[in-house]
Write an enzyme that holds these catalytic residues in place. Structure first.
Site, PDB file in Angstrom:
ATOM      1  CG  ASP A 111      -2.099  -0.961   1.046  1.00 45.08           C
ATOM      2  OD1 ASP A 111      -2.360  -1.386  -0.099  1.00 45.08           O
ATOM      3  OD2 ASP A 111      -2.748  -1.281   2.058  1.00 45.08           O
ATOM      4  CG  ASN A 146      -4.340   6.390   3.003  1.00 41.20           C
ATOM      5  OD1 ASN A 146      -5.303   6.047   2.322  1.00 41.20           O
ATOM      6  ND2 ASN A 146      -3.488   5.526   3.495  1.00 41.20           N
ATOM      7  CG  ASP A 147      -3.650   9.921   6.625  1.00 37.86           C
ATOM      8  OD1 ASP A 147      -2.488  10.221   6.338  1.00 37.86           O
ATOM      9  OD2 ASP A 147      -3.959   8.814   7.110  1.00 37.86           O
ATOM     10  CB  ALA A 152      -4.935   4.579   6.699  1.00 39.14           C
TER      11      ALA A 152
END
Length: 309
Positions: A89, A163-164, A205
């Protein structure tokens, strides 16, 4: 002065798109993964035998050794139909940020542990790859984030994330204080280890580990999840994807930083602002197996399924 982000079109969900037969593919790999170079060479040979053009940022010879490609960097992937990522990932997240402006369909082949974003496992690889040749796949779009770091009124860093975006404390065991604004309206002051601003993709996540909810990637939203808040009452907050978040590091002596996807970071100073908003670009993931998101949740995150063998 910082530049206000363009909010773009409003939509609350993302629908998959049908694929088309591929004629040209690209391959990138994580060289630290055991066997990745050999596997890349095998996949390249298989595609070439099917009459498909293969491009790589490095050339891998039959002996597994690397040599520079005639075309370097991202330019080698211009106009390809699919970009295959060999790794875990983390590799896919890095590649998604690097090629985000090229709108390339990305297919992950899992060489890591969890492989939540990857579509193909090694034991099913070639039957799945055959479906690329006939267009038996669809493309799933995932929203991305952009962030600007503002120091004394000037933008000093621009970041993108799949993701973030995380504003967090430094290495010492001390909490930080953050003022949080939504669309320039004061929302709260957070004292704790930090704040996660996640996409639906990122909800599985770091945000999940911090107690945030799992959000279907078909939904567009922004998720704010506090990290170890110093309070009895603190909950994650979901806001509209068109809204803009501003996080201000309060003027104390504590160290802090902003990181994207847990991979790239930037040091913050007292009074710095981090502005986070939905990006105009999206990550396009190739989906072959027709696996439902919640099936992946159950299989990858080992949720208990009562009544099923």
């Amino acid at each position: 002065m910082h530049v206000n982000p363009v909010q773009g079109e409003e939509r609350s969900s993302i629908l998959p798109q049908r694929g088309k037969p591929v004629n040209t593919v690209g391959i990138v790999l994580n060289p630290q993964k055991s066997g990745s170079k050999k596997l890349a060479q095998e996949i390249k040979g298989w595609f070439v035998a099917q009459g498909v053009t293969v491009r790589t940022p490095i050339e891998i010879g039959p002996d597994g050794r690397e040599a520079p490609s005639a075309t370097r960097d991202k330019d080698v992937f211009a106009g390809i139909d699919c970009l295959m990522v060999l790794g875990g990932d983390g590799t896919l997240l890095r590649v998604a940020r690097e090629v985000d402006c090229m709108c390339l369909p990305i297919l992950g082949i899992n060489l890591g542990h969890l492989g939540f974003l990857s579509e193909i496992e090694l034991n099913d690889m070639y039957p799945d790859l055959k479906k690329l040749l006939t267009g038996e796949y669809h493309i799933e779009e995932r929203m991305m984030l952009e962030a600007q770091v503002i120091h004394r009124g000037q933008v000093v860093e621009g970041l993108k994330a799949l993701n973030d975006v995380v504003v967090s404390k430094g290495p010492l065991s001390r909490i930080i204080t953050l003022d949080v604004y939504i669309n320039e309206q004061y929302f709260t002051t957070l004292r704790g280890d930090g704040l996660i601003i996640a996409t639906p993709t990122g909800s599985t996540a770091y945000s999940l580990s911090a107690g945030g909810p799992i959000v279907s990637p078909e939904v567009e939203m922004l998720l704010l999840t506090p990290v170890c808040p110093h309070t009895f009452f603190s909950r994650p907050v979901i806001i509209a994807p068109t809204q803009r978040i501003k996080v201000i590091l309060k003027p104390r002596l504590d160290e802090a930083s902003v990181t994207v996807d847990g991979q790239h970071g930037f040091q913050l100073h007292a009074g710095d602002e981090v502005v986070i908003y939905r990006s105009q670009t999206r990550t396009r993931l190739v989906r072959i197996r027709g696996r439902h998101f919640f099936e992946a949740i159950r299989n990858k995150l080992t949720l208990t399924s009562y009544g099923q063998e």
